[in-house]
Scaffold this active site. Sequence first.
Site, mmCIF file in Angstrom:
data_model
loop_
_atom_site.group_PDB
_atom_site.id
_atom_site.type_symbol
_atom_site.label_atom_id
_atom_site.label_comp_id
_atom_site.label_asym_id
_atom_site.label_seq_id
_atom_site.Cartn_x
_atom_site.Cartn_y
_atom_site.Cartn_z
ATOM 1 N N GLY A 91 0.805 -1.291 -0.019
ATOM 2 C CA GLY A 91 0.056 -0.102 -0.015
ATOM 3 C C GLY A 91 1.076 1.361 0.091
ATOM 4 C CG LEU A 92 -0.572 5.257 -0.992
ATOM 5 C CD1 LEU A 92 -1.431 6.615 -0.917
ATOM 6 C CD2 LEU A 92 0.786 5.673 -1.915
ATOM 7 C CG HIS A 93 5.358 1.473 2.389
ATOM 8 N ND1 HIS A 93 6.600 1.496 2.486
ATOM 9 C CD2 HIS A 93 5.041 0.766 1.360
ATOM 10 C CE1 HIS A 93 7.380 0.766 1.299
ATOM 11 N NE2 HIS A 93 6.221 0.315 0.580
ATOM 12 C CB ALA A 94 7.749 5.489 4.126
#
Lengths: 89, 336
Positions: A13-16
Site C-alpha cells: 500500500g501507500l507506505h513511506a
Amino acid sequence: MQQSFVILLNKLGLHARPASHLVKIAAKYKDTTVEIAHRGEVVNAKSILGVMMLAAGQGTELELRVEGPQEEECIKDIVQLINDKFYED
Amino acid sequence: MNTSLTEEHKEKGTTLGHLKVQELLDEGAEPLKLIVLAGQSGLSRKIIEKEIHRPGLALAGFLQLFSFQRVQVLGNTEVHYLRGLTPSDRANATKSVMAHEIPCLILPNSNKPGKELVEEAERAKIPILGSEHSTTDLINLLSTYLDSRFAPFISVHSSLVDVYGSGLLITGRSGIGKSEVALDLVERGHRLVADDVVRIEKKAEGLLIGSSPEMIRHLIEIRGVGLIDVRRMFGVRGIRMQKRVEVEVRLQEWDDNVEWERIGLDQENTSYLGVEIPLVRLPIFPGKNISMIAEVIALNVHLKVYGFSAAEELEKRMHEKINRQNLRRYLIRDYE
C-alpha cells in the site's frame, strides 16, 4: 478538473517509499492542485505527511482530483505510477 | 463525498453522519459516567442528531411531534411520573414510547429503570444507559460532547502554530516553506499544533479549533531532511494539542502586480466553515525572516484585542498636526 479512481495494487500500500514517489511526481506540477480522497478524508498529494496519513493499504480505492495547467498529463503520470505498483514488487 | 477544491467545501466542511451508541459509551464513559443498564444488544444503534430530548410528554401520551430520533434523557420527573402510574398504565406508556426507533435512553441521578422499561428495552433492542450525574449536569456535558462530535470540520493543507498565544494558520502553495516557518517558530519557543494537515473544527459559533490528525501529530516534513518529530526533538514545550485558529498568514511569492498592504488600515478577511478570520498576505523572497514577521503578526493581534492599531494611531497624529497647522495659518492671517 480531472478525476480518476484508482486501486492500489502494490503489496504494502501507500507506505513511506511509494508515498514519496507519488509526492515527488505531484510536486513536479507546481501550479496544479492535486488531491487524494479516501474514506471522506481529502489530502494534498504534494504533502508526504498528508499522503501517509491516509494509511491506504493494498486494494484500497483512491480518488484523484487534479486541477490546473497540465492536469491531464499530471493525472496520467500518477495513475501510471500507481498501476505500475510504484516500481516495487 | 468531499469536494475540497471548491469554495463551498471550505465554507461548509464535512459533518459526521452518525455516532454509534457504543462510541458514545466508549468515549463518554468516563466524563459522562455512563454504564449500560439494559438493552445491550442495541448498542450499534446510531445517534444522528446532536439535540437531546426529554420524553415527559411522550410518556404522558402526547406522541405527536415526539422527537424520538434524539437521545432521550429521563430525569427525576419522568422517572417519578412512571413510578406513580398503575402497572398497566406504566406498561402502556413505556410500550408506546419504546415502539419508536429511539437511539438510546439515559437515566441520570443513578436512577434505575423499572421492570417494564427493562423488558421493553430488551425486546426493542434500545439501550438504556445510566449515569451518576444529576440531570442538568448530564445534559450540559452530553450536549457539549455531541456538539463537538457533530461539529463540521475540514482538513486544510497548512501549518498551525501557537505564537505568543495566537493561533497562526500558515498557508501557501506546496513547497513555499510553511513547514520551515513552523519549525523556525518552534525554535524560537513557540508551540506547534499541526503541520501539513490541519484539521479545523467549528466548535461553536465563531470558534474555529485546529488540531492534527493523530497519525501525523507533531511531525514536520522538511525538504532535504525528511521527517522530524518535534515532540522528541524539542520536548513538550514545543507542542500543543489544539489551538483556536485566529489569523491566516498566507505566504506568497513576490509579485510586482500584487498590491501588498502597506499601512494596515484595511483588514482583509478569509472564512473557514463560515467563520471569518483576518488574513495577512505575506510576500516572501530570499533572506526575509518570515518567523520574526509571524511573531509581529501575533503580537499585532493582541494589540488589536486591546484596541490599539498602529495605522489608526498614525492617522490620529497626522490629523492633529494638520489641525494645528490650520490653526497657525489662521492666526498668522489674523495677525496681518
